[in-house]
Design a protein around this motif. Structure first.
Motif, short mmCIF file in Angstrom:
data_model
loop_
_atom_site.label_atom_id
_atom_site.label_comp_id
_atom_site.label_asym_id
_atom_site.label_seq_id
_atom_site.Cartn_x
_atom_site.Cartn_y
_atom_site.Cartn_z
N VAL A 1 0.82 -1.20 0.00
CA VAL A 1 0.00 0.00 0.00
C VAL A 1 0.86 1.26 0.00
CG1 VAL A 1 -1.71 1.32 1.31
CG2 VAL A 1 -1.94 -1.18 1.11
N GLY A 2 1.98 1.20 0.73
CA GLY A 2 2.86 2.36 0.80
C GLY A 2 3.57 2.69 -0.49
N ASP A 3 3.51 1.77 -1.45
CA ASP A 3 4.23 1.98 -2.72
C ASP A 3 3.30 2.17 -3.92
OD1 ASP A 3 6.71 1.67 -1.44
OD2 ASP A 3 6.62 -0.52 -1.66
N LEU A 4 2.06 1.75 -3.82
CA LEU A 4 1.16 1.81 -4.96
C LEU A 4 0.72 3.24 -5.22
CD1 LEU A 4 -1.12 -1.30 -4.36
CD2 LEU A 4 0.73 -1.09 -6.01
N THR A 5 0.77 3.65 -6.47
CA THR A 5 0.40 5.02 -6.85
C THR A 5 -1.07 5.08 -7.23
OG1 THR A 5 0.90 4.64 -9.19
CG2 THR A 5 2.73 5.37 -7.76
N PRO A 6 -1.67 6.28 -7.24
CA PRO A 6 -3.05 6.40 -7.70
C PRO A 6 -3.26 5.85 -9.11
CG PRO A 6 -2.38 8.40 -6.58
CD PRO A 6 -1.16 7.54 -6.70
N ARG A 7 -2.25 5.97 -9.96
CA ARG A 7 -2.38 5.45 -11.32
C ARG A 7 -2.61 3.94 -11.32
NH1 ARG A 7 -1.31 6.95 -16.48
NH2 ARG A 7 -0.58 5.36 -17.94
N VAL A 8 -1.89 3.20 -10.46
CA VAL A 8 -2.08 1.76 -10.37
C VAL A 8 -3.48 1.44 -9.86
CG1 VAL A 8 -1.33 -0.35 -9.21
CG2 VAL A 8 0.37 1.23 -10.11
N TRP A 9 -3.87 2.14 -8.81
CA TRP A 9 -5.21 1.92 -8.26
C TRP A 9 -6.28 2.19 -9.31
CZ3 TRP A 9 -6.94 -0.22 -3.84
CH2 TRP A 9 -6.03 -0.42 -2.81
N GLN A 10 -6.17 3.30 -10.00
CA GLN A 10 -7.19 3.68 -10.98
C GLN A 10 -7.27 2.69 -12.13
OE1 GLN A 10 -5.92 7.66 -11.80
NE2 GLN A 10 -6.74 8.48 -9.89
N LYS A 11 -6.12 2.26 -12.62
CA LYS A 11 -6.11 1.31 -13.73
C LYS A 11 -6.70 -0.04 -13.30
CE LYS A 11 -3.18 -0.99 -17.13
NZ LYS A 11 -1.83 -1.12 -17.74
N THR A 12 -6.34 -0.48 -12.10
CA THR A 12 -6.83 -1.77 -11.61
C THR A 12 -8.33 -1.75 -11.40
OG1 THR A 12 -4.70 -2.16 -10.50
CG2 THR A 12 -6.58 -3.49 -9.78
N LEU A 13 -8.82 -0.70 -10.76
CA LEU A 13 -10.25 -0.60 -10.51
C LEU A 13 -11.03 -0.41 -11.81
CD1 LEU A 13 -10.15 1.59 -7.29
CD2 LEU A 13 -10.86 -0.80 -7.43
N ALA A 14 -10.46 0.37 -12.75
CA ALA A 14 -11.14 0.59 -14.02
C ALA A 14 -11.32 -0.72 -14.78
CB ALA A 14 -10.35 1.58 -14.87
N ALA A 15 -10.26 -1.48 -14.94
CA ALA A 15 -10.31 -2.70 -15.75
C ALA A 15 -11.06 -3.83 -15.06
CB ALA A 15 -8.90 -3.14 -16.11
N ASN A 16 -10.86 -3.97 -13.75
CA ASN A 16 -11.38 -5.13 -13.04
C ASN A 16 -12.78 -4.93 -12.47
OD1 ASN A 16 -8.90 -6.21 -13.58
ND2 ASN A 16 -8.21 -6.30 -11.45
N LEU A 17 -13.21 -3.68 -12.29
CA LEU A 17 -14.49 -3.43 -11.64
C LEU A 17 -15.41 -2.50 -12.44
CD1 LEU A 17 -16.47 -3.61 -9.29
CD2 LEU A 17 -15.10 -1.89 -8.08
N VAL A 18 -14.91 -1.32 -12.78
CA VAL A 18 -15.78 -0.34 -13.44
C VAL A 18 -16.14 -0.80 -14.85
CG1 VAL A 18 -16.07 2.07 -14.09
CG2 VAL A 18 -14.74 1.48 -12.05
N SER B 1 -3.33 -5.55 -2.31
CA SER B 1 -4.42 -4.65 -1.91
C SER B 1 -5.23 -4.14 -3.10
CB SER B 1 -3.87 -3.47 -1.11
OG SER B 1 -2.91 -2.74 -1.87
N ALA B 2 -4.59 -3.63 -4.13
CA ALA B 2 -5.33 -3.05 -5.25
C ALA B 2 -6.14 -4.11 -5.99
CB ALA B 2 -4.37 -2.34 -6.20
N TYR B 3 -5.50 -5.24 -6.30
CA TYR B 3 -6.19 -6.31 -7.01
C TYR B 3 -7.33 -6.87 -6.16
CZ TYR B 3 -6.80 -10.68 -9.63
OH TYR B 3 -7.32 -11.73 -10.37
N ALA B 4 -7.06 -7.14 -4.88
CA ALA B 4 -8.08 -7.70 -4.01
C ALA B 4 -9.24 -6.73 -3.82
CB ALA B 4 -7.48 -8.09 -2.66
N ALA B 5 -8.94 -5.45 -3.70
CA ALA B 5 -10.01 -4.47 -3.56
C ALA B 5 -10.92 -4.46 -4.79
CB ALA B 5 -9.43 -3.08 -3.33
N SER B 6 -10.31 -4.54 -5.97
CA SER B 6 -11.11 -4.57 -7.20
C SER B 6 -11.97 -5.83 -7.25
CB SER B 6 -10.21 -4.48 -8.43
OG SER B 6 -9.47 -5.67 -8.64
N LYS B 7 -11.44 -6.94 -6.78
CA LYS B 7 -12.18 -8.20 -6.84
C LYS B 7 -13.23 -8.30 -5.73
CE LYS B 7 -10.23 -10.07 -10.45
NZ LYS B 7 -11.01 -10.38 -11.67
#
Length: 229
Positions: free
Chosen positions: A89-106, A142-148
């Motif tokens: 979590v301390g290393d992931l950027t907003p860009r990674v979060w946004q891309k992961t959530l966009a593709a996997n959820l939105v 965290s990012a992948y699991a949150a999207s899933k």
């Protein structure tokens, strides 16, 4: 002849599902991120039709679909495509979060919304290929699991909303599967990739087809499949 729209048919689980459905004579509409990818899919699956849109940009999917001719009815919409990027979590950027959530959820939510009229017309089936990470989260996931986890919530809400229209909704939670995505995960984890340790994509495809082939009036809501041993 059943009509299926499939994302992620270029490799792994999506390709295995597409091949199985094609082999039994069903009509395939394969989703490609761009025209070049669509041509590759059409060449790989003769007779299949294609739709084009970038799942990384779900806000543009309505525009993209509006400039194409999707099927008039959809017996199943199979959300198989996904992306993964591990990191703390301390290393992931907003860009990674946004891309992961966009593709996997939105993107799955938006594509489902756009095709709901066709799904309702067919009393069709929406299948979300989730992950074990959609049930529990581990360090660096965290990012992948949150999207899933969000994808699971999307499926549950959609099932409740569309039951009156006869639309069935299934979530499949595969464990580690021998796919190109799994190979990438191993590289990110710094581990040696040994595909023989994991399930085959065809095993997961069998699980998905089992849910699709249930008689009307019955529904698998959630199905987990894991490597044995």
């Amino acid at each position: 002849m059943a009509v299926h729209v499939i994302t992620g048919a270029g490799s792994g689980i999506g390709a295995a599902v597409a091949r199985r459905l094609a082999d039994r004579g069903d009509e395939l509409w394969l989703w490609g991120r761009d025209a070049g990818r669509a041509r590759e899919l059409a060449a790989r699956f003769p007779g299949a039709r294609t739709l084009v849109g970038d799942l990384d940009e779900p806000e543009r999917l309505s525009w993209a679909l509006g400039h194409q001719s999707p099927p008039d009815r959809v017996d199943s919409l199979l959300h198989v495509a996904g992306v993964v990027e591990l990191g703390e979590v301390g290393d992931l950027t907003p860009r990674v979060w946004q891309k992961t959530l966009a593709a996997n959820l939105v993107a799955p939510a938006e594509l489902t919304r756009l095709l709901l009229p066709q799904l309702r017309a067919a009393r069709g089936h929406v299948v979300f290929v989730n992950s074990g990470a959609g049930l529990r989260a581990s360090a660096q996931w965290s990012a992948y699991a949150a999207s899933k986890h969000g994808l699971r919530a999307l499926a549950d809400a959609l099932r409740a909303e569309e039951a009156g229209h006869g639309v069935r909704v299934t979530t499949v939670y595969p464990g580690r599967t021998a796919t190109p995505m799994q190979e990438k995960v191993h590289r990110q984890e710094g581990r040696e990739y040994a595909p023989e340790r994991w399930m085959t994509a065809d095993s997961v495809a069998t699980t998905i087809l089992t849910a699709l082939d249930l008689p009307p009036g019955s529904e698998v809501t959630d199905l987990s499949v894991r490597p044995a041993g």
